[in-house]
Motif scaffolding. Structure first.
Motif, short mmCIF file in Angstrom:
data_model
loop_
_atom_site.label_atom_id
_atom_site.label_comp_id
_atom_site.label_asym_id
_atom_site.label_seq_id
_atom_site.Cartn_x
_atom_site.Cartn_y
_atom_site.Cartn_z
N GLY A 40 51.60 66.44 38.93
CA GLY A 40 50.30 66.74 38.31
C GLY A 40 49.18 65.92 38.91
N SER A 41 48.36 65.37 38.04
CA SER A 41 47.21 64.58 38.51
C SER A 41 47.49 63.08 38.43
CB SER A 41 45.97 64.93 37.69
OG SER A 41 46.19 64.63 36.33
N HIS A 42 48.75 62.69 38.25
CA HIS A 42 49.09 61.27 38.18
C HIS A 42 48.72 60.56 39.49
CE1 HIS A 42 51.36 61.21 34.41
NE2 HIS A 42 51.75 62.45 34.75
N HIS A 43 48.21 59.36 39.37
CA HIS A 43 47.98 58.47 40.49
C HIS A 43 47.91 57.06 39.93
CE1 HIS A 43 44.00 59.64 39.01
NE2 HIS A 43 43.50 58.55 39.56
N PHE A 44 48.14 56.08 40.79
CA PHE A 44 48.31 54.72 40.31
C PHE A 44 47.35 53.75 41.00
CE2 PHE A 44 52.76 56.51 40.59
CZ PHE A 44 52.77 56.98 39.29
N TYR A 45 46.80 52.85 40.20
CA TYR A 45 46.05 51.71 40.70
C TYR A 45 46.97 50.51 40.45
CZ TYR A 45 41.75 54.44 40.84
OH TYR A 45 40.77 55.37 41.13
N ILE A 46 47.31 49.80 41.51
CA ILE A 46 48.21 48.65 41.39
C ILE A 46 47.47 47.43 41.92
CG2 ILE A 46 50.43 47.66 42.06
CD1 ILE A 46 51.40 50.59 42.50
N THR A 47 47.30 46.44 41.06
CA THR A 47 46.62 45.20 41.42
C THR A 47 47.69 44.12 41.57
OG1 THR A 47 44.66 45.88 40.19
CG2 THR A 47 44.84 43.54 40.74
N PHE A 48 47.56 43.32 42.63
CA PHE A 48 48.56 42.27 42.86
C PHE A 48 47.90 41.05 43.48
CE2 PHE A 48 48.31 44.90 46.59
CZ PHE A 48 48.41 44.03 47.66
N VAL A 72 45.54 52.04 45.76
CA VAL A 72 45.62 53.33 45.06
C VAL A 72 46.73 54.15 45.70
CG1 VAL A 72 44.40 55.43 44.43
CG2 VAL A 72 43.13 53.28 44.61
N LEU A 73 47.69 54.58 44.88
CA LEU A 73 48.71 55.51 45.34
C LEU A 73 48.35 56.86 44.77
CD1 LEU A 73 52.08 53.58 44.96
CD2 LEU A 73 50.48 53.60 46.86
N GLN A 74 47.88 57.75 45.64
CA GLN A 74 47.47 59.07 45.19
C GLN A 74 48.02 60.11 46.16
OE1 GLN A 74 43.29 59.51 44.35
NE2 GLN A 74 43.64 61.32 43.12
N ASN A 75 47.23 60.53 47.11
CA ASN A 75 47.67 61.57 48.03
C ASN A 75 48.04 61.05 49.40
OD1 ASN A 75 47.23 63.68 46.14
ND2 ASN A 75 45.05 63.54 46.56
N LYS A 76 47.44 59.96 49.83
CA LYS A 76 47.66 59.48 51.19
C LYS A 76 48.44 58.17 51.18
CE LYS A 76 44.47 60.41 54.36
NZ LYS A 76 43.19 60.27 55.08
N PHE A 77 49.75 58.28 51.03
CA PHE A 77 50.64 57.13 51.19
C PHE A 77 51.95 57.66 51.75
CE2 PHE A 77 51.57 58.65 46.93
CZ PHE A 77 52.95 58.50 46.81
N TRP A 78 52.73 56.77 52.35
CA TRP A 78 53.98 57.18 52.96
C TRP A 78 54.97 56.03 52.91
CZ3 TRP A 78 49.33 56.40 55.32
CH2 TRP A 78 49.25 55.32 56.19
N ASP A 79 56.22 56.35 53.22
CA ASP A 79 57.30 55.37 53.30
C ASP A 79 57.43 54.51 52.05
OD1 ASP A 79 57.90 56.28 55.85
OD2 ASP A 79 56.74 54.71 56.86
N GLY A 145 38.59 61.61 45.50
CA GLY A 145 39.44 60.73 44.72
C GLY A 145 39.57 61.19 43.29
N GLY A 146 40.43 60.52 42.59
CA GLY A 146 40.62 60.81 41.18
C GLY A 146 39.52 60.16 40.38
N PRO A 147 39.60 60.28 39.08
CA PRO A 147 38.57 59.68 38.23
C PRO A 147 38.63 58.17 38.32
CG PRO A 147 40.42 60.51 36.93
CD PRO A 147 40.65 60.95 38.33
N ALA A 148 37.50 57.56 38.13
CA ALA A 148 37.43 56.11 38.19
C ALA A 148 38.15 55.52 36.98
CB ALA A 148 35.96 55.66 38.18
N VAL A 149 38.72 54.35 37.18
CA VAL A 149 39.39 53.67 36.08
C VAL A 149 38.32 53.06 35.21
CG1 VAL A 149 40.95 51.81 35.46
CG2 VAL A 149 41.39 53.16 37.51
N SER A 150 38.42 53.30 33.93
CA SER A 150 37.50 52.67 33.00
C SER A 150 38.29 52.21 31.79
CB SER A 150 36.40 53.64 32.58
OG SER A 150 36.97 54.76 31.94
N ASP A 151 37.77 51.22 31.13
CA ASP A 151 38.45 50.73 29.94
C ASP A 151 38.32 51.77 28.84
OD1 ASP A 151 38.99 48.34 31.22
OD2 ASP A 151 37.11 47.43 30.55
N SER A 152 39.43 52.03 28.17
CA SER A 152 39.34 52.94 27.04
C SER A 152 38.70 52.19 25.88
CB SER A 152 40.73 53.47 26.66
OG SER A 152 41.55 52.40 26.26
#
Length: 167
Positions: A40-48, A72-79, A145-152
Motif C-alpha cells: 500500500g502506501s506504507h513507508h518508513f522514516y528511521i532515525t538513528f 526514508v524507506l519508500q520506493n527507492k531502496f535496494w538490498d 514523496g509521501g506525506p510529511a511526518v507530523s506529530d499527531s
C-alpha cells in the motif's frame, strides 16, 4: 510510586527498549521476505545515531550528520538485509548510491506516517544528546514523496518509552 521507591534490580527499561526495537526488526524482516516491496502506501522514516557502535555509513554522510540521521524507506531502496542485530540497505543521496548498515540499538525513532504509527527510543549511545539535523534528503521516488511526518494531536499511535533515572 513514591519518592523513596528503590531502584529496580531488573533492567525493565532495557528489556522494553529491546522488545520495541524487535518490532522494527520484524517489520523490516517481513518487507525483506516479500522482495522489499512495501504494501500500500506504507513507508518508513528511521532515525538513528550515526556515532553508535556498528553503524556503517559513508564518510560524507557521517560528516554531514555527526549525531543523528533520518532515512526514508519508500520506493527507492535496494538490498534490504535484516539480521537479529540490525539491517543494511542501499539508498541514493543526491543520486549517489550508498550502502548503510544500522544496528537496531542505534535507532531512536521509527515512523510509518501512512498509518500514523511511531516508536521513539532512548538513545543507547552514552552522553550523546540529540542535535538539530538536516532533512534526510535521500532520493525519493519520481512520483513525489509521501506525506510529511507530523506529530499527531493526541499522539495516540506513537509509543514513547522514557524511563527516568533517579539522580
Amino acid at each position: 510510586m513514591t519518592e523513596d521507591t528503590p531502584d529496580s534490580l531488573i533492567p525493565y527499561d532495557e528489556i522494553v527498549q529491546e522488545a520495541l526495537r524487535a518490532v522494527v526488526g520484524r517489520v523490516l524482516g517481513e518487507i525483506q521476505e516479500t522482495g522489499s516491496e512495501l504494501p500500500g502506501s506504507h513507508h518508513f522514516y528511521i532515525t538513528f545515531k550515526t556515532g553508535a557502535p556498528g553503524v556503517d555509513i559513508p564518510q560524507n554522510l557521517r560528516e554531514r550528520f555527526p549525531d543523528e540521521m533520518t532515512i526514508v524507506l519508500q520506493n527507492k531502496f535496494w538490498d534490504l538485509n535484516v539480521t537479529d542485530e540490525g539491517f543494511s540497505v542501499g539508498l541514493s543521496f543526491n543520486q549517489v548510491p550508498a550502502q548503510l548498515a544500522i544496528p537496531f540499538a542505534a535507532i531512536t525513532a521509527f515512523v510509518d506516517p501512512a498509518v500514523d504509527f511511531g516508536l521513539q527510543f532512548q538513545a543507547t549511545v552514552a552522553d550523546m544528546a540529540p542535535e538539530q539535523h538536516e532533512d534526510p534528503e535521500n532520493d525519493e521516488a519520481e512520483q513525489g514523496g509521501g506525506p510529511a511526518v507530523s506529530d499527531s494531536e493526541d499522539g495516540s499511535n506513537v509509543v514513547t518509552v522514557d524511563f527516568g533515572k533517579k539522580k
